[in-house]
Design an enzyme around this catalytic site. Sequence first.
Site, mmCIF file in Angstrom:
data_model
loop_
_atom_site.group_PDB
_atom_site.id
_atom_site.type_symbol
_atom_site.label_atom_id
_atom_site.label_comp_id
_atom_site.label_asym_id
_atom_site.label_seq_id
_atom_site.Cartn_x
_atom_site.Cartn_y
_atom_site.Cartn_z
ATOM 1 C CE1 TYR A 1 11.835 48.407 99.436
ATOM 2 C CE2 TYR A 1 9.686 49.715 99.099
ATOM 3 C CZ TYR A 1 10.846 49.289 99.928
ATOM 4 O OH TYR A 1 11.604 50.012 101.026
ATOM 5 C CB SER B 1 8.196 49.683 103.324
ATOM 6 O OG SER B 1 7.537 50.907 102.619
HETATM 7 P P1 NAI Z 1 20.090 53.471 101.691
HETATM 8 O O1 NAI Z 1 20.166 52.922 100.376
HETATM 9 O O2 NAI Z 1 20.389 54.745 102.012
HETATM 10 O O3 NAI Z 1 20.700 52.468 102.879
HETATM 11 C C1 NAI Z 1 20.999 50.411 102.363
HETATM 12 C C2 NAI Z 1 22.045 50.351 103.205
HETATM 13 O O4 NAI Z 1 21.350 49.048 103.467
HETATM 14 C C3 NAI Z 1 23.366 50.405 102.582
HETATM 15 O O5 NAI Z 1 24.027 51.011 103.979
HETATM 16 C C4 NAI Z 1 23.316 49.300 102.363
HETATM 17 O O6 NAI Z 1 24.914 49.931 101.832
HETATM 18 C C5 NAI Z 1 22.679 48.876 103.246
HETATM 19 N N1 NAI Z 1 22.667 47.043 101.695
HETATM 20 C C6 NAI Z 1 22.292 47.105 100.864
HETATM 21 N N2 NAI Z 1 22.853 45.957 100.359
HETATM 22 C C7 NAI Z 1 23.035 44.616 100.682
HETATM 23 C C8 NAI Z 1 23.711 43.946 101.050
HETATM 24 N N3 NAI Z 1 22.911 42.824 100.548
HETATM 25 N N4 NAI Z 1 23.836 43.453 102.056
HETATM 26 C C9 NAI Z 1 24.381 44.524 103.807
HETATM 27 N N5 NAI Z 1 23.886 45.530 103.460
HETATM 28 C C10 NAI Z 1 23.463 46.669 101.817
HETATM 29 O O7 NAI Z 1 18.387 52.950 102.474
HETATM 30 P P2 NAI Z 1 17.304 53.327 103.437
HETATM 31 O O8 NAI Z 1 16.809 54.123 103.107
HETATM 32 O O9 NAI Z 1 18.134 53.577 104.546
HETATM 33 O O10 NAI Z 1 16.729 52.096 104.043
HETATM 34 C C11 NAI Z 1 16.544 51.031 104.732
HETATM 35 C C12 NAI Z 1 16.140 50.586 105.381
HETATM 36 O O11 NAI Z 1 14.220 50.963 104.732
HETATM 37 C C13 NAI Z 1 15.596 49.586 103.378
HETATM 38 O O12 NAI Z 1 14.902 48.418 104.382
HETATM 39 C C14 NAI Z 1 14.050 50.257 102.922
HETATM 40 O O13 NAI Z 1 13.604 48.874 102.146
HETATM 41 C C15 NAI Z 1 13.830 50.698 103.935
HETATM 42 N N6 NAI Z 1 12.894 52.156 103.923
HETATM 43 C C16 NAI Z 1 13.248 52.984 103.042
HETATM 44 C C17 NAI Z 1 12.526 54.089 102.837
HETATM 45 C C18 NAI Z 1 13.000 55.580 102.814
HETATM 46 O O14 NAI Z 1 11.677 56.142 102.299
HETATM 47 N N7 NAI Z 1 13.928 55.752 102.566
HETATM 48 C C19 NAI Z 1 10.595 53.588 103.159
HETATM 49 C C20 NAI Z 1 10.635 52.917 103.881
HETATM 50 C C21 NAI Z 1 11.352 51.994 103.989
HETATM 51 C C1 BGC Z 2 10.306 52.921 99.388
HETATM 52 C C2 BGC Z 2 10.813 54.685 99.569
HETATM 53 C C3 BGC Z 2 9.101 55.719 98.949
HETATM 54 C C4 BGC Z 2 8.910 55.358 100.181
HETATM 55 C C5 BGC Z 2 7.141 56.111 100.307
HETATM 56 C C6 BGC Z 2 9.517 53.145 101.051
HETATM 57 O O1 BGC Z 2 9.672 52.144 101.203
HETATM 58 O O2 BGC Z 2 12.374 52.796 99.477
HETATM 59 O O3 BGC Z 2 11.532 54.995 97.574
HETATM 60 O O4 BGC Z 2 9.607 56.964 99.011
HETATM 61 O O5 BGC Z 2 8.600 53.624 100.391
HETATM 62 O O6 BGC Z 2 6.989 55.489 98.962
#
Ligand code: NAI
Ligand code: BGC
Length: 256
Positions: A157, A144
């Site tokens: 986080y 991130s």
């Molecule tokens: P999301 O919440 O939409 O998806 C997360 C996924 O991880 C889901 O499929 C969930 O079932 C799975 N998951 C959660 N805990 C788990 C576990 N213990 N074991 C197996 N699967 C698990 O979130 P998103 O946005 O798709 O995030 C994916 C990655 O991207 C994360 O690592 C998040 O930190 C990172 N990220 C997201 C950003 C954003 O703005 N959406 C920005 C920067 C990083």
């Molecule tokens: C976080 C989001 C956030 C983004 C930018 C990501 O790592 O999961 O919640 O919007 O960073 O701050």
Amino acid sequence: MKRFENKNVLITGSTQGIGAACATRFASEGANIILNGLNLDAGGEEMMNKISLLGGKVKFVADNVSKAHQSINLVNEAVKAFGSLDILVNNAGVERNKNFWEVTEEEYDLVMDTNLKGAFFGTQAFTKYCIENKRSGVVVNMSSVHEEIIFPHFAAYCASKGGLKMLMRNLATELAPLNIRINNVAPGAIGTPINQKLMADQEKLEKVTQNIPMKRMGTPEEVAALVAFLASDDASYITGSTYFIDGGLTYHYEEQ
Ligand code: NAI
Ligand code: BGC
């Protein structure tokens, strides 16, 4: 020739959001996909169908990556699924919005164990597999912008993503002689369920997007394109770096 023809790719946390977009992108470029989530929910079912329609083989493995033994089991099951494993995307992640002084040990453990411990032991299992089978490999971690810049009220986080930065840098050197490349992708604000609350609050969303030079959130598909590049042979000389994909957020300067 598609870039990932005959390649088997494991993406942790791929039932929705960025992980699901990565799975779709890899499959559209010819890969077989191992999907993962805590359990096979509606999102997982939908992804199974989507990947099948794209023509690739697909298997879902339910495992909780925050438990080291499950993270290791997931990699081993992924190897068994199609006989080999080429690419690991450590994507599963969670965040908790709390004042630092109110965070409980349980919340700290959930965030650290999912985001950092899961990637640590999953990558370890993948490395052992590559050594035992004399194979090269590629790892992409979903970090991130908060491996670099602060995110007040998300202390655990930030600690987890900062840890992921140093883990990746350390492993790049340790794994290079084994022909395993490892890099981080560092997204800014991306439109996924993790940001559901933010996206439902027009005023807050406006503040967030105004602070981004490109004045908008990114899409999961934009992130997936970068992940696919780093995992492909087009990136054959790239290891040990973080790639920001943030509309300019991380290093921006407001002209006065
Ligand atoms: P999301 O919440 O939409 O998806 C997360 C996924 O991880 C889901 O499929 C969930 O079932 C799975 N998951 C959660 N805990 C788990 C576990 N213990 N074991 C197996 N699967 C698990 O979130 P998103 O946005 O798709 O995030 C994916 C990655 O991207 C994360 O690592 C998040 O930190 C990172 N990220 C997201 C950003 C954003 O703005 N959406 C920005 C920067 C990083
Ligand atoms: C976080 C989001 C956030 C983004 C930018 C990501 O790592 O999961 O919640 O919007 O960073 O701050």
